[in-house]
Design a protein around this motif. Structure first.
Motif, PDB file in Angstrom:
ATOM      1  N   SER A 174      20.434  -8.959  38.156  1.00  0.00           N
ATOM      2  CA  SER A 174      19.903 -10.346  37.736  1.00  0.00           C
ATOM      3  C   SER A 174      18.744 -10.354  38.375  1.00  0.00           C
ATOM      4  O   SER A 174      17.998  -9.480  38.863  1.00  0.00           O
ATOM      5  CB  SER A 174      20.719 -11.405  38.496  1.00  0.00           C
ATOM      6  OG  SER A 174      20.705 -11.463  39.490  1.00  0.00           O
ATOM      7  N   SER A 221      26.362 -17.727  43.888  1.00  0.00           N
ATOM      8  CA  SER A 221      26.025 -18.151  42.581  1.00  0.00           C
ATOM      9  C   SER A 221      24.490 -17.285  42.305  1.00  0.00           C
ATOM     10  O   SER A 221      23.961 -17.123  40.955  1.00  0.00           O
ATOM     11  CB  SER A 221      25.766 -19.252  41.883  1.00  0.00           C
ATOM     12  OG  SER A 221      25.016 -20.084  42.732  1.00  0.00           O
ATOM     13  N   HIS A 227      31.045  -6.883  44.223  1.00  0.00           N
ATOM     14  CA  HIS A 227      30.961  -7.416  43.062  1.00  0.00           C
ATOM     15  C   HIS A 227      29.614  -8.128  42.763  1.00  0.00           C
ATOM     16  O   HIS A 227      29.494  -9.267  42.480  1.00  0.00           O
ATOM     17  CB  HIS A 227      32.242  -8.557  42.833  1.00  0.00           C
ATOM     18  CG  HIS A 227      33.436  -7.899  42.729  1.00  0.00           C
ATOM     19  ND1 HIS A 227      34.401  -7.580  43.845  1.00  0.00           N
ATOM     20  CD2 HIS A 227      34.303  -7.386  41.529  1.00  0.00           C
ATOM     21  CE1 HIS A 227      35.392  -7.091  43.262  1.00  0.00           C
ATOM     22  NE2 HIS A 227      35.334  -6.984  42.160  1.00  0.00           N
ATOM     23  N   CYS A 228      28.421  -7.270  43.200  1.00  0.00           N
ATOM     24  CA  CYS A 228      27.256  -7.808  42.895  1.00  0.00           C
ATOM     25  C   CYS A 228      26.607  -7.351  41.354  1.00  0.00           C
ATOM     26  O   CYS A 228      27.228  -6.509  41.033  1.00  0.00           O
ATOM     27  CB  CYS A 228      26.267  -7.388  44.005  1.00  0.00           C
ATOM     28  SG  CYS A 228      26.596  -7.368  45.526  1.00  0.00           S
ATOM     29  N   HIS A 229      25.858  -8.154  40.906  1.00  0.00           N
ATOM     30  CA  HIS A 229      25.447  -7.694  39.743  1.00  0.00           C
ATOM     31  C   HIS A 229      23.876  -7.663  39.460  1.00  0.00           C
ATOM     32  O   HIS A 229      23.344  -8.598  40.228  1.00  0.00           O
ATOM     33  CB  HIS A 229      26.146  -8.528  38.567  1.00  0.00           C
ATOM     34  CG  HIS A 229      26.132 -10.114  38.672  1.00  0.00           C
ATOM     35  ND1 HIS A 229      24.917 -10.772  38.355  1.00  0.00           N
ATOM     36  CD2 HIS A 229      26.800 -10.975  39.129  1.00  0.00           C
ATOM     37  CE1 HIS A 229      25.059 -12.002  38.707  1.00  0.00           C
ATOM     38  NE2 HIS A 229      26.244 -11.943  39.140  1.00  0.00           N
ATOM     39  N   VAL A 285      30.542 -12.139  47.780  1.00  0.00           N
ATOM     40  CA  VAL A 285      30.673 -11.718  46.423  1.00  0.00           C
ATOM     41  C   VAL A 285      29.709 -12.297  45.580  1.00  0.00           C
ATOM     42  O   VAL A 285      29.232 -13.619  45.758  1.00  0.00           O
ATOM     43  CB  VAL A 285      32.169 -11.771  46.177  1.00  0.00           C
ATOM     44  CG1 VAL A 285      33.162 -10.802  47.025  1.00  0.00           C
ATOM     45  CG2 VAL A 285      32.606 -13.121  45.933  1.00  0.00           C
ATOM     46  N   GLY A 286      29.552 -11.712  44.292  1.00  0.00           N
ATOM     47  CA  GLY A 286      28.891 -12.333  43.235  1.00  0.00           C
ATOM     48  C   GLY A 286      27.356 -12.486  43.434  1.00  0.00           C
ATOM     49  O   GLY A 286      26.793 -11.995  44.186  1.00  0.00           O
ATOM     50  N   GLY A 287      26.861 -12.990  42.023  1.00  0.00           N
ATOM     51  CA  GLY A 287      25.206 -13.246  42.417  1.00  0.00           C
ATOM     52  C   GLY A 287      24.490 -11.882  42.507  1.00  0.00           C
ATOM     53  O   GLY A 287      25.249 -10.775  42.324  1.00  0.00           O
ATOM     54  N   SER A 288      23.347 -11.668  42.761  1.00  0.00           N
ATOM     55  CA  SER A 288      22.851 -10.497  43.109  1.00  0.00           C
ATOM     56  C   SER A 288      22.863  -9.852  44.641  1.00  0.00           C
ATOM     57  O   SER A 288      22.145  -9.267  45.010  1.00  0.00           O
ATOM     58  CB  SER A 288      21.462 -10.157  42.554  1.00  0.00           C
ATOM     59  OG  SER A 288      20.609 -11.526  43.149  1.00  0.00           O
ATOM     60  N   CYS A 289      23.892 -10.842  45.364  1.00  0.00           N
ATOM     61  CA  CYS A 289      24.066 -10.513  46.841  1.00  0.00           C
ATOM     62  C   CYS A 289      22.828 -10.759  47.839  1.00  0.00           C
ATOM     63  O   CYS A 289      22.323 -11.906  47.617  1.00  0.00           O
ATOM     64  CB  CYS A 289      24.588  -9.287  46.944  1.00  0.00           C
ATOM     65  SG  CYS A 289      26.246  -9.263  46.419  1.00  0.00           S
ATOM     66  N   LYS A 341      31.169 -17.023  47.964  1.00  0.00           N
ATOM     67  CA  LYS A 341      30.837 -16.744  46.635  1.00  0.00           C
ATOM     68  C   LYS A 341      29.590 -17.115  46.284  1.00  0.00           C
ATOM     69  O   LYS A 341      29.248 -18.339  46.294  1.00  0.00           O
ATOM     70  CB  LYS A 341      31.707 -17.336  45.480  1.00  0.00           C
ATOM     71  CG  LYS A 341      33.494 -16.649  45.588  1.00  0.00           C
ATOM     72  CD  LYS A 341      34.310 -17.189  44.835  1.00  0.00           C
ATOM     73  CE  LYS A 341      35.500 -16.676  45.133  1.00  0.00           C
ATOM     74  NZ  LYS A 341      36.458 -17.282  44.076  1.00  0.00           N
TER      75      LYS A 341
END
Length: 85
Positions: free
Chosen positions: A63, A16, A59-61, A37-41, A14
């Motif tokens: 940022s 951050s 589940h990248c977002h 998963v997570g963060g901007s990968c 995971k």
């Protein structure tokens, strides 16, 4: 490859923040169920000779990137000015 990363068992990593690679790396998920998963990968910027094999990235977002780059669009792997990926 100067560094070949393998995983001894299944795992979920995971993030951050974005995971930034440098040249001559291999991340090899064969034989394990590995998820990032997570963060901007993952970000590959101005590097070469990278292998990413059998890794689930999700589940990248969107940022902000570090440094003088534009915002990440939330893709699993952002490639900027790199080659031999």
């Amino acid at each position: 490859m100067r560094l070949w990363i393998v995983f001894p068992s299944n795992m979920m990593i995971k993030l951050s923040q974005e995971l930034i690679f440098n040249s001559y790396k291999a991340i090899d998920g064969r034989g394990a169920d590995v998820h990032i998963v997570g963060g901007s990968c993952i970000t590959l910027q101005y590097i070469s000779n990278v292998i990413i094999h059998n890794i689930h990235i999700h589940h990248c977002h969107p940022s902000e990137h570090y440094g003088y780059r534009t915002e990440s669009d939330g893709d699993g792997i952002s490639i900027l000015g790199s080659r031999d990926i």
